[in-house]
Structure formats: C-alpha cells, structure tokens
Design a protein around this motif. Sequence first.
Motif, PDB file in Angstrom:
ATOM      1  N   VAL A   6     141.489  61.795  74.417  1.00  0.00           N
ATOM      2  CA  VAL A   6     142.258  62.546  73.369  1.00  0.00           C
ATOM      3  C   VAL A   6     141.315  63.394  72.502  1.00  0.00           C
ATOM      4  O   VAL A   6     141.667  64.573  72.251  1.00  0.00           O
ATOM      5  CB  VAL A   6     143.073  61.759  72.462  1.00  0.00           C
ATOM      6  N   LYS A  11     142.293  71.218  72.834  1.00  0.00           N
ATOM      7  CA  LYS A  11     143.425  71.311  72.046  1.00  0.00           C
ATOM      8  C   LYS A  11     144.177  72.619  72.194  1.00  0.00           C
ATOM      9  O   LYS A  11     143.763  73.497  71.588  1.00  0.00           O
ATOM     10  CB  LYS A  11     142.853  70.999  70.665  1.00  0.00           C
ATOM     11  N   THR A  39     143.580  64.112  60.727  1.00  0.00           N
ATOM     12  CA  THR A  39     143.748  64.556  62.241  1.00  0.00           C
ATOM     13  C   THR A  39     143.065  63.601  63.215  1.00  0.00           C
ATOM     14  O   THR A  39     143.659  63.159  64.148  1.00  0.00           O
ATOM     15  CB  THR A  39     143.203  66.003  62.539  1.00  0.00           C
ATOM     16  N   ASP A  40     141.833  63.323  62.706  1.00  0.00           N
ATOM     17  CA  ASP A  40     140.940  62.085  63.603  1.00  0.00           C
ATOM     18  C   ASP A  40     141.712  61.193  63.758  1.00  0.00           C
ATOM     19  O   ASP A  40     141.551  60.422  64.767  1.00  0.00           O
ATOM     20  CB  ASP A  40     139.337  62.271  62.964  1.00  0.00           C
ATOM     21  N   ASN A  43     144.487  61.343  66.116  1.00  0.00           N
ATOM     22  CA  ASN A  43     143.934  61.207  67.383  1.00  0.00           C
ATOM     23  C   ASN A  43     143.502  59.834  67.909  1.00  0.00           C
ATOM     24  O   ASN A  43     143.634  59.578  69.099  1.00  0.00           O
ATOM     25  CB  ASN A  43     142.967  62.239  67.828  1.00  0.00           C
ATOM     26  N   GLN A  47     145.248  58.051  70.974  1.00  0.00           N
ATOM     27  CA  GLN A  47     144.232  57.568  72.281  1.00  0.00           C
ATOM     28  C   GLN A  47     144.396  55.820  72.168  1.00  0.00           C
ATOM     29  O   GLN A  47     144.688  55.522  73.370  1.00  0.00           O
ATOM     30  CB  GLN A  47     142.605  57.574  71.691  1.00  0.00           C
TER      31      GLN A  47
END
Length: 105
Positions: A6, A11, A39-40, A43, A47
């Motif tokens: 991911v 993106k 956002t991290d 993600n 994942q």
Amino acid sequence: MEKINVMTAPKTSTFQMRINPEVKSSLEQMYANCGMTLTDAINVFFQQSMNAGGLPFIVTQSSKEALRDQAIAKLMHEIQAGRDSVKSESDWITEDEMLARYGIK
C-alpha cells in the motif's frame, strides 16, 4: 492474488470520509508523535488489513474470549499436526528412553 504494498503502490484513486474535526485533530497529533500523517496511518491500517485478510484485530464484545478460543484452536491444530507427523505408534519413545538417548540422568 498478487501482494500489494500500500505504501509504495501508485496513488491514482481518492478516498474520502467524514470525521469529527476534534477527533481528526487528536488523531493527527497522535500520529505526528509517531512520525506519521493521518494518511500514513490509514495506509498502514489498510496494509495490515490486506496482510491479515480482514481486520487486523478482533472486533467483538468479548475479545478476550475470542483470543482465547483462537489460541486454543491453534494449539489443538499444532498438537494434531504433531500426532500426524508420527508414522506409527512404534515411533514414540518413553521419557526414560529419551533421557537415556541424550545422556540425561
């Protein structure tokens, strides 16, 4: 299905969600303390979900019991695999035979 990373995958799509501004601010601060953006963090969650093939944690009213049941099921599977790995009853040795074989008194 091919494993997707991911974090490094291109993106090209967007994902929007509604969230309470105070909750968002608190989460952004919490993740910033870990060196990540919101956002991290999302993600990473995605994942881990892909790695686990579902939610990366158990969601139940009684997670303790669910974890216990899951651990017991895994243990029983491993015990049965051990039993199945023995070709016949004659492959078993007694505790005394094992200790003698390895020179343990």
